[in-house]
Motif scaffolding. Structure first.
Motif, PDB file in Angstrom:
ATOM      1  N   MET A   1      -2.512   0.178  -4.415  1.00 42.41           N
ATOM      2  CA  MET A   1      -2.646   0.095  -2.904  1.00 42.41           C
ATOM      3  C   MET A   1      -0.783  -0.377  -2.610  1.00 42.41           C
ATOM      4  O   MET A   1      -0.030  -0.261  -1.405  1.00 42.41           O
ATOM      5  N   ALA A   2      -1.669  -1.982  -2.596  1.00 47.69           N
ATOM      6  CA  ALA A   2      -0.792  -3.437  -2.012  1.00 47.69           C
ATOM      7  C   ALA A   2       0.734  -3.129  -2.263  1.00 47.69           C
ATOM      8  O   ALA A   2       0.901  -3.118  -3.170  1.00 47.69           O
ATOM      9  N   GLY A   3       1.203  -3.560  -1.557  1.00 47.86           N
ATOM     10  CA  GLY A   3       2.582  -3.413  -1.650  1.00 47.86           C
ATOM     11  C   GLY A   3       2.706  -4.870  -2.112  1.00 47.86           C
ATOM     12  O   GLY A   3       2.175  -6.355  -2.299  1.00 47.86           O
ATOM     13  N   PRO A  42     -13.017  15.583   6.990  1.00 49.61           N
ATOM     14  CA  PRO A  42     -12.257  14.637   6.224  1.00 49.61           C
ATOM     15  C   PRO A  42     -12.052  13.400   6.467  1.00 49.61           C
ATOM     16  O   PRO A  42     -10.856  13.439   6.776  1.00 49.61           O
ATOM     17  N   PRO A  43     -12.341  12.088   5.746  1.00 50.45           N
ATOM     18  CA  PRO A  43     -12.479  11.311   5.333  1.00 50.45           C
ATOM     19  C   PRO A  43     -10.505  10.867   5.676  1.00 50.45           C
ATOM     20  O   PRO A  43     -10.073  10.124   5.598  1.00 50.45           O
ATOM     21  N   GLU A  44     -10.500  11.400   4.254  1.00 41.76           N
ATOM     22  CA  GLU A  44      -8.635  11.790   3.623  1.00 41.76           C
ATOM     23  C   GLU A  44      -7.893  12.074   4.125  1.00 41.76           C
ATOM     24  O   GLU A  44      -6.899  11.418   4.603  1.00 41.76           O
ATOM     25  N   ALA A  45      -8.145  13.065   5.798  1.00 43.13           N
ATOM     26  CA  ALA A  45      -7.349  13.043   6.446  1.00 43.13           C
ATOM     27  C   ALA A  45      -7.190  12.588   7.807  1.00 43.13           C
ATOM     28  O   ALA A  45      -6.124  12.255   8.207  1.00 43.13           O
ATOM     29  N   ILE A  46      -8.505  11.880   8.131  1.00 38.95           N
ATOM     30  CA  ILE A  46      -8.297  10.952   8.567  1.00 38.95           C
ATOM     31  C   ILE A  46      -7.092  10.031   8.621  1.00 38.95           C
ATOM     32  O   ILE A  46      -6.245   9.616   9.707  1.00 38.95           O
ATOM     33  N   ALA A  47      -7.568   9.219   7.313  1.00 38.75           N
ATOM     34  CA  ALA A  47      -6.227   8.253   6.530  1.00 38.75           C
ATOM     35  C   ALA A  47      -4.966   8.561   6.933  1.00 38.75           C
ATOM     36  O   ALA A  47      -4.156   8.263   6.773  1.00 38.75           O
ATOM     37  N   VAL A  48      -4.685   9.922   6.098  1.00 39.89           N
ATOM     38  CA  VAL A  48      -3.330  10.938   6.260  1.00 39.89           C
ATOM     39  C   VAL A  48      -3.271  10.605   7.458  1.00 39.89           C
ATOM     40  O   VAL A  48      -2.131   9.999   7.747  1.00 39.89           O
ATOM     41  N   LYS A  49      -3.853  10.791   9.082  1.00 38.99           N
ATOM     42  CA  LYS A  49      -3.119  10.554  10.289  1.00 38.99           C
ATOM     43  C   LYS A  49      -2.916   9.567  10.496  1.00 38.99           C
ATOM     44  O   LYS A  49      -2.105   9.506  11.480  1.00 38.99           O
ATOM     45  N   ALA A  50      -4.301   8.904  10.533  1.00 35.77           N
ATOM     46  CA  ALA A  50      -4.037   7.433  11.013  1.00 35.77           C
ATOM     47  C   ALA A  50      -2.372   6.737  10.266  1.00 35.77           C
ATOM     48  O   ALA A  50      -1.112   6.449  11.401  1.00 35.77           O
ATOM     49  N   LEU A  51      -2.018   6.951   9.119  1.00 34.97           N
ATOM     50  CA  LEU A  51      -0.816   6.832   8.945  1.00 34.97           C
ATOM     51  C   LEU A  51       0.286   7.031   9.075  1.00 34.97           C
ATOM     52  O   LEU A  51       1.255   7.068   9.754  1.00 34.97           O
ATOM     53  N   PHE A  86     -12.187   7.749   1.961  1.00 33.95           N
ATOM     54  CA  PHE A  86     -10.111   7.533   3.108  1.00 33.95           C
ATOM     55  C   PHE A  86      -9.465   7.146   2.316  1.00 33.95           C
ATOM     56  O   PHE A  86      -8.602   6.964   2.452  1.00 33.95           O
ATOM     57  N   ALA A  87      -9.834   5.425   0.943  1.00 33.17           N
ATOM     58  CA  ALA A  87      -9.058   4.507   0.757  1.00 33.17           C
ATOM     59  C   ALA A  87      -8.126   5.650   0.103  1.00 33.17           C
ATOM     60  O   ALA A  87      -7.136   5.249  -0.270  1.00 33.17           O
ATOM     61  N   GLU A  88      -8.827   6.998  -0.811  1.00 32.39           N
ATOM     62  CA  GLU A  88      -7.861   7.810  -1.278  1.00 32.39           C
ATOM     63  C   GLU A  88      -7.393   8.355  -0.769  1.00 32.39           C
ATOM     64  O   GLU A  88      -5.755   8.015  -1.598  1.00 32.39           O
ATOM     65  N   GLY A  89      -7.381   8.956   0.336  1.00 31.54           N
ATOM     66  CA  GLY A  89      -6.695   9.677   1.358  1.00 31.54           C
ATOM     67  C   GLY A  89      -4.949   8.756   2.150  1.00 31.54           C
ATOM     68  O   GLY A  89      -3.733   9.181   1.646  1.00 31.54           O
ATOM     69  N   LEU A  90      -6.124   7.685   1.755  1.00 35.85           N
ATOM     70  CA  LEU A  90      -4.814   6.656   2.387  1.00 35.85           C
ATOM     71  C   LEU A  90      -3.461   5.935   1.315  1.00 35.85           C
ATOM     72  O   LEU A  90      -2.046   5.867   1.557  1.00 35.85           O
ATOM     73  N   ARG A  91      -3.817   5.798   0.653  1.00 38.82           N
ATOM     74  CA  ARG A  91      -3.395   5.086  -0.918  1.00 38.82           C
ATOM     75  C   ARG A  91      -3.166   6.346  -1.190  1.00 38.82           C
ATOM     76  O   ARG A  91      -1.060   6.155  -1.556  1.00 38.82           O
ATOM     77  N   ALA A  92      -3.312   8.064  -1.066  1.00 40.97           N
ATOM     78  CA  ALA A  92      -2.337   8.828  -1.855  1.00 40.97           C
ATOM     79  C   ALA A  92      -1.163   8.845  -0.614  1.00 40.97           C
ATOM     80  O   ALA A  92       0.324   9.259  -1.251  1.00 40.97           O
ATOM     81  N   ALA A  93      -1.199   9.186   1.116  1.00 41.62           N
ATOM     82  CA  ALA A  93      -0.347   8.484   1.600  1.00 41.62           C
ATOM     83  C   ALA A  93       0.981   7.932   1.869  1.00 41.62           C
ATOM     84  O   ALA A  93       1.962   8.127   1.271  1.00 41.62           O
ATOM     85  N   ALA A  94       0.237   6.200   1.449  1.00 44.85           N
ATOM     86  CA  ALA A  94       1.039   5.318   1.666  1.00 44.85           C
ATOM     87  C   ALA A  94       1.935   5.293  -0.325  1.00 44.85           C
ATOM     88  O   ALA A  94       3.409   5.719  -0.009  1.00 44.85           O
ATOM     89  N   GLU A  95       2.002   5.873  -1.251  1.00 43.44           N
ATOM     90  CA  GLU A  95       2.457   6.214  -1.759  1.00 43.44           C
ATOM     91  C   GLU A  95       3.821   7.934  -1.925  1.00 43.44           C
ATOM     92  O   GLU A  95       4.674   7.369  -2.563  1.00 43.44           O
ATOM     93  N   MET A  96       3.256   8.148  -1.129  1.00 46.48           N
ATOM     94  CA  MET A  96       4.052   9.688  -1.253  1.00 46.48           C
ATOM     95  C   MET A  96       4.918   9.416  -0.143  1.00 46.48           C
ATOM     96  O   MET A  96       6.322   9.878  -0.140  1.00 46.48           O
ATOM     97  N   HIS A  97       4.845   8.263   0.708  1.00 46.66           N
ATOM     98  CA  HIS A  97       5.211   8.126   1.842  1.00 46.66           C
ATOM     99  C   HIS A  97       6.657   6.579   1.538  1.00 46.66           C
ATOM    100  O   HIS A  97       7.746   6.569   2.159  1.00 46.66           O
ATOM    101  N   GLY A  98       6.470   5.839   0.133  1.00 45.08           N
ATOM    102  CA  GLY A  98       7.182   4.728   0.197  1.00 45.08           C
ATOM    103  C   GLY A  98       6.485   3.413   0.569  1.00 45.08           C
ATOM    104  O   GLY A  98       7.573   2.960   1.720  1.00 45.08           O
TER     105      GLY A  98
END
Length: 318
Positions: A1-3, A42-51, A86-98
């Motif tokens: 996930m790290a840039g 869901p923790p995944e959704a919280i991550a998606v919303k936060a980003l 949570f980390a998986e949801g954040l990783r997926a959102a970060a990759e989706m949006h670059g």
């Protein structure tokens, strides 16, 4: 996930490189359990919303995401499985949006789960789209649809009949309920609009605290007013069904928060170009009114031309 500027998350700082012809755009939003999301979300959704809420701010500034920092305050009720999801949801959102993770901090708290994201983006030098740029005569546009998230929140609240949430839960189809609930959980940052906004808009901001209140904020800081045709405000099929069941749902839709759509003002001679560029980017934009000179008042009217007022303007923290 790290840039690439995050050093594999092994350092306590990150580097964001800029070209000479770029400006850096920075935004930050905090989310608190029990205020911005439910403890059982869901923790995944919280991550998606936060980003997502931060990316929505970047989209409104016509910025290209570069990366983000995360500060996360956890309490003992969150086991390792929660954090992994949570980390998986954040990783997926970060990759989706670059928009890669560059670093941050994790701490323990006795209070509610709290997280804050600081997001970075870039724009060509001097081309960030300001909130303050609305000009008299501009046409007012909004992206996507309005009110889905606010209605989704209404459906989640524990209220007693004849409150709105109970009436809607009893009268709506399962697919509409699911759509509204998902829009509350997962914002859709309109990053694809950044080119159209950069090339054709005078002002932009995202709708986070309610269309009515955010319109007033945007036009007030530009010292102009506006006229809004409420019949043109875009509603999803699910929101339209909610309004058909109980007219109070319309006020909830236009004054509630969490839309994360984009408000923009565009000169009339750029309107068709803006609409065409948005369509080519795969995004829907709708003209809902016009900027007026001589006042900072925003007037809302219905199909008959009658003025409308709203009991509340937008979500307020304090």
């Amino acid at each position: 996930m790290a840039g690439p500027g995050g050093f594999g998350l092994r350092d306590d700082a990150a580097v964001v490189s800029l070209r000479p012809d770029e400006d850096l755009v920075v935004t930050v939003d905090a989310l608190v359990e029990g205020v911005h999301f439910f403890p059982d979300d869901p923790p995944e959704a919280i991550a998606v919303k936060a980003l997502g809420v931060n990316l929505s701010d970047l989209a409104a500034k016509a910025a290209e995401p570069t990366g983000f920092l995360l500060a996360l305050a956890l309490h003992d009720r969150h086991p390792a499985e929660w954090l992994a999801r949570f980390a998986e949801g954040l990783r997926a959102a970060a990759e989706m949006h670059g928009c890669p993770l560059l670093g941050g901090d994790t701490v323990r708290t006795p209070g509610p789960l709290t997280l804050s994201i600081t997001a970075f983006g870039t724009v060509p030098r001097g081309r960030m789209l300001p909130r303050t740029g609305a000009q008299p005569g501009d046409l007012i546009y909004v992206s996507g649809t309005i009110g889905d998230a606010a209605l989704g929140l209404t459906l989640r609240l524990n209220d007693d009949p004849p409150a709105l949430g109970s009436i809607l839960r009893a009268g709506m189809q399962a697919e509409d309920l699911a759509h509204l609930g998902d829009r509350y959980l997962r914002p859709r940052p309109r990053l694809a609009l950044r080119g159209a906004l950069r090339d054709h808009a005078h002002a932009g901001m995202d709708v986070s605290d309610g269309l009515v209140g955010d319109l007033r904020k945007m036009l007030r800081v530009a010292r102009v007013g506006g006229s809004i045709d409420t019949a043109r405000i875009p509603l999803s099929a699910a929101a339209q069904h909610a309004v058909a069941i109980d007219r109070r749902a319309f006020e909830t839709a236009v004054t509630g928060g969490d839309d994360y759509e984009i408000l923009a003002t565009v000169a009339p001679d750029h309107a068709l170009l803006f609409e065409r560029a948005a369509a080519e980017a795969g995004e829907r934009v709708t003209r809902i009114g016009q900027v007026l000179a001589g006042s900072d008042e925003v007037l809302f009217h219905d199909l008959s031309g009658s003025s409308l007022t709203f009991d509340r303007g937008s979500f307020q923290h304090f």
